[in-house]
Design a protein around this motif. Structure first.
Motif, mmCIF file in Angstrom:
data_model
loop_
_atom_site.group_PDB
_atom_site.id
_atom_site.type_symbol
_atom_site.label_atom_id
_atom_site.label_comp_id
_atom_site.label_asym_id
_atom_site.label_seq_id
_atom_site.Cartn_x
_atom_site.Cartn_y
_atom_site.Cartn_z
ATOM 1 N N THR A 34 1.259 8.558 8.406
ATOM 2 C CA THR A 34 0.078 8.638 9.267
ATOM 3 C C THR A 34 -1.013 7.815 8.608
ATOM 4 N N VAL A 69 -4.453 -4.012 5.235
ATOM 5 C CA VAL A 69 -3.156 -3.528 5.718
ATOM 6 C C VAL A 69 -3.294 -2.519 6.868
ATOM 7 N N SER A 70 -4.221 -1.567 6.759
ATOM 8 C CA SER A 70 -4.244 -0.472 7.742
ATOM 9 C C SER A 70 -4.553 -0.941 9.171
ATOM 10 N N GLU A 83 -4.776 5.822 8.610
ATOM 11 C CA GLU A 83 -6.140 5.707 9.150
ATOM 12 C C GLU A 83 -6.590 4.254 9.053
ATOM 13 N N ARG A 136 0.848 -1.191 0.000
ATOM 14 C CA ARG A 136 0.000 0.000 0.000
ATOM 15 C C ARG A 136 0.885 1.243 0.000
ATOM 16 N N SER A 137 0.337 2.330 -0.520
ATOM 17 C CA SER A 137 1.051 3.607 -0.547
ATOM 18 C C SER A 137 0.647 4.458 0.654
ATOM 19 N N TYR A 138 1.599 5.198 1.218
ATOM 20 C CA TYR A 138 1.294 6.147 2.293
ATOM 21 C C TYR A 138 2.091 7.427 2.073
HETATM 22 C C1 LIG Z 1 -0.501 7.933 -3.181
HETATM 23 C C2 LIG Z 1 -1.322 7.419 -2.016
HETATM 24 C C3 LIG Z 1 -1.066 7.914 -0.742
HETATM 25 C C4 LIG Z 1 -1.816 7.436 0.348
HETATM 26 N N1 LIG Z 1 -1.568 7.969 1.593
HETATM 27 C C5 LIG Z 1 -2.292 7.551 2.648
HETATM 28 C C6 LIG Z 1 -2.057 8.118 3.943
HETATM 29 O O1 LIG Z 1 -1.216 9.011 4.126
HETATM 30 N N2 LIG Z 1 -2.804 7.649 4.993
HETATM 31 C C7 LIG Z 1 -3.763 6.667 4.818
HETATM 32 O O2 LIG Z 1 -4.399 6.268 5.815
HETATM 33 N N3 LIG Z 1 -4.009 6.125 3.589
HETATM 34 C C8 LIG Z 1 -3.291 6.530 2.524
HETATM 35 N N4 LIG Z 1 -3.522 5.966 1.284
HETATM 36 C C9 LIG Z 1 -4.463 4.842 1.186
HETATM 37 C C10 LIG Z 1 -3.714 3.537 1.479
HETATM 38 O O3 LIG Z 1 -2.821 3.249 0.392
HETATM 39 C C11 LIG Z 1 -4.648 2.321 1.598
HETATM 40 O O4 LIG Z 1 -5.484 2.264 0.462
HETATM 41 C C12 LIG Z 1 -5.499 2.353 2.848
HETATM 42 O O5 LIG Z 1 -4.661 2.333 4.022
HETATM 43 C C13 LIG Z 1 -6.441 1.131 2.891
HETATM 44 O O6 LIG Z 1 -5.668 -0.038 2.835
HETATM 45 P P1 LIG Z 1 -6.244 -1.378 3.501
HETATM 46 O O7 LIG Z 1 -5.367 -2.486 3.034
HETATM 47 O O8 LIG Z 1 -6.412 -1.208 4.976
HETATM 48 O O9 LIG Z 1 -7.697 -1.508 2.884
HETATM 49 P P2 LIG Z 1 -8.128 -2.432 1.626
HETATM 50 O O10 LIG Z 1 -8.145 -3.858 2.065
HETATM 51 O O11 LIG Z 1 -7.272 -2.057 0.449
HETATM 52 O O12 LIG Z 1 -9.587 -1.880 1.359
HETATM 53 C C14 LIG Z 1 -10.666 -2.133 2.266
HETATM 54 C C15 LIG Z 1 -11.911 -1.401 1.790
HETATM 55 O O13 LIG Z 1 -11.733 0.018 1.939
HETATM 56 C C16 LIG Z 1 -11.850 0.681 0.671
HETATM 57 N N5 LIG Z 1 -10.794 1.699 0.645
HETATM 58 C C17 LIG Z 1 -9.498 1.542 0.240
HETATM 59 N N6 LIG Z 1 -8.810 2.698 0.407
HETATM 60 C C18 LIG Z 1 -9.682 3.584 0.913
HETATM 61 C C19 LIG Z 1 -9.578 4.937 1.318
HETATM 62 N N7 LIG Z 1 -8.417 5.627 1.200
HETATM 63 N N8 LIG Z 1 -10.687 5.552 1.820
HETATM 64 C C20 LIG Z 1 -11.851 4.862 1.957
HETATM 65 N N9 LIG Z 1 -12.013 3.588 1.596
HETATM 66 C C21 LIG Z 1 -10.948 2.953 1.079
HETATM 67 C C22 LIG Z 1 -11.645 -0.402 -0.368
HETATM 68 O O14 LIG Z 1 -12.329 -0.050 -1.555
HETATM 69 C C23 LIG Z 1 -12.226 -1.618 0.317
HETATM 70 O O15 LIG Z 1 -13.630 -1.658 0.195
HETATM 71 C C24 LIG Z 1 -2.814 6.445 0.167
HETATM 72 C C25 LIG Z 1 -3.063 5.958 -1.129
HETATM 73 C C26 LIG Z 1 -2.335 6.428 -2.200
HETATM 74 C C27 LIG Z 1 -2.626 5.885 -3.586
#
Ligand SMILES: Cc1cc2nc3c(=O)[nH]c(=O)nc-3n(C[C@H](O)[C@H](O)[C@H](O)COP(=O)(O)OP(=O)(O)OC[C@H]3O[C@@H](n4cnc5c(N)ncnc54)[C@H](O)[C@@H]3O)c2cc1C
Length: 244
Positions: free
Chosen positions: A75, A84-85, A77, A60-62
């Motif tokens: 940071t 991952v989060s 959320e 994942r990207s942050y």
């Molecule tokens: C360039 C870039 C920078 C980012 N920077 C940050 C950051 O600084 N802090 C941060 O917390 N996250 C950031 N993100 C988002 C991060 O990469 C992940 O997508 C996020 O943490 C969710 O990952 P996960 O594996 O927990 O959820 P997943 O298992 O990937 O998704 C779970 C569910 O949540 C939904 N979902 C995915 N991403 C989001 C979102 N951003 N908002 C709402 N719903 C979502 C999906 O569609 C899915 O239904 C960034 C993304 C990008 C592309």
């Protein structure tokens, strides 16, 4: 040298968590020691890779939460149904190791030479790279006219609240709360729509530079409204975090 720097950015490396800071109920800042960090620009991001015992990996990207020259931090959320989060926000502890690569991104960045006026618009955790930009502006002593508009669900969801309030000494900082407002709330209420943007945004005639970051639908709505206000598309930089 340039080639080495580019290759270094793309190489996975092991970072050590130096501390985990609670920002809100769902948000943690993870401070990292990255031995071979080549330095970063304000607004860039990095990739994190987790590997399970069976070899399964998830990336994942942050956004990088700190200014150039400061130690790297992200940071995150927690999304309760996320892959991952929840691990990054609930399980990770100081001393743990994390695989990452970066810094990444050349477009969603701001340096003092980019000037302004600067319009920063964040939804939710989209404030992370904008905080890096505000820190960079502060650390360099830049007096570029700057306005931050930050949209959160409730007051308890506002990330970096006390730090952002400090930037009021030299920049305009406004909040809008979409779901509920505490008694005596003097900020804005509701979504960042065309009417709110028309109120707070610099007029297009001043050639402002906008950076908009947050959930995909938020970013697209705000960027569309800024273009409708006359901002050239090339002066509206966007970073989409995903989701709806
Ligand atoms: C360039 C870039 C920078 C980012 N920077 C940050 C950051 O600084 N802090 C941060 O917390 N996250 C950031 N993100 C988002 C991060 O990469 C992940 O997508 C996020 O943490 C969710 O990952 P996960 O594996 O927990 O959820 P997943 O298992 O990937 O998704 C779970 C569910 O949540 C939904 N979902 C995915 N991403 C989001 C979102 N951003 N908002 C709402 N719903 C979502 C999906 O569609 C899915 O239904 C960034 C993304 C990008 C592309």
């Amino acid at each position: 040298m340039a080639t080495a720097a580019v290759r270094g950015r793309l190489t996975w490396q092991t970072a050590t968590v130096t501390s985990v800071v609670t920002e809100t109920d769902a948000v943690r800042t993870i401070e990292l020691d990255v031995p071979d960090w080549p330095g970063h620009l304000a607004g860039q991001h990095l990739d994190v890779r987790l590997t399970a015992d069976d070899g399964y990996t998830a990336e994942r990207s942050y956004s990088i939460a700190t200014a150039p020259g400061e130690p790297v931090a992200i940071t995150v959320e927690r999304l309760d149904d996320g892959e991952v989060s929840p691990y990054l926000t609930e399980e990770l502890r100081a001393g743990d190791q994390l695989e990452l690569r970066g810094p990444i991104g050349r477009w969603f960045v701001w340096d003092t030479s980019d000037g302004g006026p600067l319009l920063l618009i964040a939804g939710g955790s989209g404030v992370v790279p904008l905080r890096a930009i505000l820190r960079h502006r502060q650390r360099t002593g830049s007096d570029v006219p700057t306005c931050l508009l930050y949209s959160s669900r409730t007051i308890a969801d506002v990330i970096y609240h006390s730090e952002l309030d400090m930037y009021r000494d030299g920049a305009e900082v406004s909040y809008t709360l979409t779901r509920s407002q505490p008694p005596g709330w003097t900020g804005y209420s509701g979504r960042v729509d065309a009417a709110l943007l028309a109120k707070i945004a610099w007029p297009a005639s001043q050639h402002p530079l906008a950076l908009v970051c947050g959930p995909t639908s938020f970013v697209e709505a705000v960027a569309g409204n800024l273009v409708a206000l006359g901002y050239p598309a090339g002066r509206v930089k966007t970073e989409r975090f995903g989701g709806t």
